[in-house]
Design an enzyme around this catalytic site. Structure first.
Site, PDB file in Angstrom:
ATOM      1  N   CYS A 159       0.873  -1.209   0.049  1.00  0.00           N
ATOM      2  CA  CYS A 159       0.089   0.065  -0.007  1.00  0.00           C
ATOM      3  C   CYS A 159       0.810   1.303  -0.085  1.00  0.00           C
ATOM      4  O   CYS A 159       0.409   2.466  -0.157  1.00  0.00           O
ATOM      5  CB  CYS A 159      -1.011   0.051   1.071  1.00  0.00           C
ATOM      6  N   HIS A 171      -3.596   6.956   2.426  1.00  0.00           N
ATOM      7  CA  HIS A 171      -3.903   5.737   2.004  1.00  0.00           C
ATOM      8  C   HIS A 171      -5.280   5.347   2.452  1.00  0.00           C
ATOM      9  O   HIS A 171      -5.406   5.758   3.695  1.00  0.00           O
ATOM     10  CB  HIS A 171      -2.850   4.909   2.501  1.00  0.00           C
ATOM     11  N   ASN A 197      -9.972  -0.234  -0.719  1.00  0.00           N
ATOM     12  CA  ASN A 197      -8.878  -0.361  -0.674  1.00  0.00           C
ATOM     13  C   ASN A 197      -7.887  -0.900  -1.965  1.00  0.00           C
ATOM     14  O   ASN A 197      -8.074  -1.951  -2.171  1.00  0.00           O
ATOM     15  CB  ASN A 197      -8.108  -0.992   0.664  1.00  0.00           C
TER      16      ASN A 197
HETATM   17  O1  UT7 Z   1      -3.820  -1.210   3.319  1.00  0.00           O
HETATM   18  C1  UT7 Z   1      -3.021  -2.058   3.909  1.00  0.00           C
HETATM   19  C2  UT7 Z   1      -3.112  -1.936   5.684  1.00  0.00           C
HETATM   20  N1  UT7 Z   1      -4.236  -2.478   5.925  1.00  0.00           N
HETATM   21  C3  UT7 Z   1      -5.074  -1.905   6.844  1.00  0.00           C
HETATM   22  O2  UT7 Z   1      -4.596  -0.756   7.259  1.00  0.00           O
HETATM   23  C4  UT7 Z   1      -6.070  -2.502   7.565  1.00  0.00           C
HETATM   24  C5  UT7 Z   1      -6.121  -2.492   9.000  1.00  0.00           C
HETATM   25  N2  UT7 Z   1      -7.214  -3.088   9.765  1.00  0.00           N
HETATM   26  C6  UT7 Z   1      -8.430  -2.928   9.481  1.00  0.00           C
HETATM   27  O3  UT7 Z   1      -8.879  -1.826   8.807  1.00  0.00           O
HETATM   28  C7  UT7 Z   1      -9.517  -3.282  10.491  1.00  0.00           C
HETATM   29  O4  UT7 Z   1      -8.697  -4.134  11.685  1.00  0.00           O
HETATM   30  C8  UT7 Z   1     -10.465  -4.468   9.712  1.00  0.00           C
HETATM   31  C9  UT7 Z   1     -11.199  -3.677   9.049  1.00  0.00           C
HETATM   32  C10 UT7 Z   1      -9.560  -5.371   8.916  1.00  0.00           C
HETATM   33  C11 UT7 Z   1     -11.142  -5.126  10.842  1.00  0.00           C
HETATM   34  O5  UT7 Z   1     -12.042  -4.352  11.775  1.00  0.00           O
HETATM   35  P1  UT7 Z   1     -11.845  -4.639  13.261  1.00  0.00           P
HETATM   36  O6  UT7 Z   1     -12.744  -3.424  13.790  1.00  0.00           O
HETATM   37  O7  UT7 Z   1     -10.268  -4.540  13.633  1.00  0.00           O
HETATM   38  O8  UT7 Z   1     -12.525  -5.814  13.386  1.00  0.00           O
HETATM   39  P2  UT7 Z   1     -12.027  -7.344  14.089  1.00  0.00           P
HETATM   40  O9  UT7 Z   1     -11.007  -8.064  13.328  1.00  0.00           O
HETATM   41  O10 UT7 Z   1     -11.565  -6.987  15.563  1.00  0.00           O
HETATM   42  O11 UT7 Z   1     -13.349  -8.044  14.208  1.00  0.00           O
HETATM   43  C12 UT7 Z   1     -14.446  -7.829  14.941  1.00  0.00           C
HETATM   44  C13 UT7 Z   1     -15.551  -8.817  14.773  1.00  0.00           C
HETATM   45  C14 UT7 Z   1     -14.883 -10.090  14.985  1.00  0.00           C
HETATM   46  O12 UT7 Z   1     -16.032 -10.978  15.322  1.00  0.00           O
HETATM   47  P3  UT7 Z   1     -16.123 -11.356  16.986  1.00  0.00           P
HETATM   48  O13 UT7 Z   1     -14.706 -12.173  16.937  1.00  0.00           O
HETATM   49  O14 UT7 Z   1     -15.975 -10.155  17.705  1.00  0.00           O
HETATM   50  O15 UT7 Z   1     -17.199 -12.181  17.241  1.00  0.00           O
HETATM   51  C15 UT7 Z   1     -14.940 -10.599  13.524  1.00  0.00           C
HETATM   52  O16 UT7 Z   1     -15.144 -11.838  13.219  1.00  0.00           O
HETATM   53  O17 UT7 Z   1     -16.084  -8.527  13.630  1.00  0.00           O
HETATM   54  C16 UT7 Z   1     -16.297  -9.791  12.816  1.00  0.00           C
HETATM   55  N3  UT7 Z   1     -15.966  -9.538  11.270  1.00  0.00           N
HETATM   56  C17 UT7 Z   1     -17.198  -9.239  10.525  1.00  0.00           C
HETATM   57  N4  UT7 Z   1     -18.139  -9.244  10.652  1.00  0.00           N
HETATM   58  C18 UT7 Z   1     -19.122  -8.894   9.722  1.00  0.00           C
HETATM   59  C19 UT7 Z   1     -14.841  -9.366  10.836  1.00  0.00           C
HETATM   60  N5  UT7 Z   1     -15.166  -9.132   9.497  1.00  0.00           N
HETATM   61  C20 UT7 Z   1     -16.258  -9.088   9.282  1.00  0.00           C
HETATM   62  C21 UT7 Z   1     -17.430  -8.826   8.345  1.00  0.00           C
HETATM   63  N6  UT7 Z   1     -18.465  -8.560   8.522  1.00  0.00           N
HETATM   64  N7  UT7 Z   1     -16.740  -8.427   7.025  1.00  0.00           N
END
Ligand code: UT7
Length: 333
Positions: free
Chosen positions: A116, A256, A286
């Site tokens: 990225c 980004h 993204n």
């Molecule tokens: O560009 C390259 C660099 N990349 C980045 O900068 C991305 C950085 N990370 C992020 O943007 C975020 O961490 C994500 C968008 C990838 C994820 O968001 P989050 O708020 O960190 O969610 P999480 O991974 O902690 O997941 C929270 C909950 C989980 O469920 P439980 O374990 O709490 O029951 C996930 O399973 O959300 C669930 N979850 C979803 N639910 C519905 C994860 N993805 C989804 C989804 N739809 N698509």
């Protein structure tokens, strides 16, 4: 002799026609428009469809449009750099394929592979060839067909990424416009959180790597989120400090587009007002190396000569950085 800087003298973007909405994703994985919108800010992303079309297919569209709008003869281009993590093939480089298709015959071409942060790295690299006096016209492209390495059964990654490309023309400037400073960092220990395991020399493609879905993006989102926020905030502070700039002196922050919450947190940590932050993640998701040129393309009409821009990115590697530049065209001083 006046100091030569590398100025962006044109920008063009391209996104494919097909729009993958949150609604459609709801039919593919266990997710919801509400979750995607509130956790990432994304509403839709564009996907390149069609047999045998890779990142170059989008890069070519951006480059052809750029050459036309800047009235540039392809024969004048001396260097083409393409930032991508989704090259058409391991070799030759996608920059070569784009140059060939655009009729660019007098250039040397190579790819930069910094995820990225790729466009940021490529812009600094391209600028050095202008600043040194070696070249007069350099093309810098950022493009990714992320849909080719995304697992559309993995809801944690498939809702985030989209396809697109953007390109800028760099030319020498002696009036103080163009790239004025850049700061780049990387930390290979971040590879554990964000990578594509197979398909390289460590784990070449086998039936097993394909069955284990190891040719797709793996991301552990939380540590990447934290590192992105601290990394980008840190380089913004460092580059403004060492140039004697206050946040009020910067007209636009061009971050980004990985997650709207990351952008808002970085803006808040650096006291940057959101009205002056370019955000288009809701439309494209993204697009990895394409996010920054797509922002410049979308905001081109609003940019004025003399505007001070801070570009910043964070991505796989980890890689991150910032560029401080003064916009070289448009109405203004
Ligand atoms: O560009 C390259 C660099 N990349 C980045 O900068 C991305 C950085 N990370 C992020 O943007 C975020 O961490 C994500 C968008 C990838 C994820 O968001 P989050 O708020 O960190 O969610 P999480 O991974 O902690 O997941 C929270 C909950 C989980 O469920 P439980 O374990 O709490 O029951 C996930 O399973 O959300 C669930 N979850 C979803 N639910 C519905 C994860 N993805 C989804 C989804 N739809 N698509």
């Amino acid at each position: 002799m006046a100091n030569i800087t590398a100025a962006i003298t044109g920008v063009q973007g391209y996104v494919p026609d097909y729009v993958l909405t949150n609604k459609e994703l709801e039919t593919m994985v266990d997710t919801s428009d509400d979750w995607i919108t509130s956790r990432t800010g994304i509403k839709e992303r564009h996907i390149l469809k069609g047999e045998g079309l890779g990142t170059s297919a989008m890069g070519i569209r951006a480059v052809n449009g750029l050459l036309e709008k800047t009235n540039t003869d392809p024969a004048e281009i001396e260097l083409v750099i393409c930032a991508t993590v989704t090259p058409d093939m391991p070799f030759p480089d996608t920059a070569n394929l784009i140059a060939d298709a655009a009729g660019i015959k007098n250039a040397f071409c190579f790819d930069i592979h910094a995820a990225c942060s790729g466009f940021l790295y490529a812009l600094t690299t391209g600028a050095r060839y202008i600043e040194s006096g070696a070249h007069q016209k350099v093309l810098v492209i950022g493009g990714d067909k992320m849909s080719s390495i995304i697992d559309y059964t993995d809801r944690t990654t498939c809702v985030i990424f989209g396809d697109g490309a953007g390109a800028v023309l760099l030319e020498p400037n002696t009036e103080g416009y163009g790239l004025l400073d850049s700061l780049h960092r990387s930390d290979g220990s971040g590879a554990q959180y964000l990578h594509q395991k197979a398909g390289g020399s460590r784990y070449p493609a086998t039936l097993e790597t394909v069955q284990n879905r190891e040719h797709f993006v793996y991301q552990n989102g939380k540590p990447v989120f934290k590192a992105a926020v601290s990394g980008m905030s840190d380089v913004i502070r460092k580059i403004t400090d060492r140039n004697g700039l206050h946040i009020d002196d910067i007209d636009w922050l061009v971050p980004h587009q990985a997650n709207r919450r990351i952008i808002e947190t970085v803006a808040s940590m650096t006291d940057f007002p959101l009205e002056r932050v370019m955000i288009n993640i809701q439309r494209y998701g993204n697009t990895t190396a394409a996010t920054l040129p797509l922002c410049l393309w979308d905001w081109e009409d609003q940019l004025k000569r003399g505007d001070r821009l801070l570009l910043t990115a964070f991505g796989g590697g980890f890689t991150w950085g910032a560029i401080y530049l003064r916009w070289a065209y448009g109405a203004g001083t």
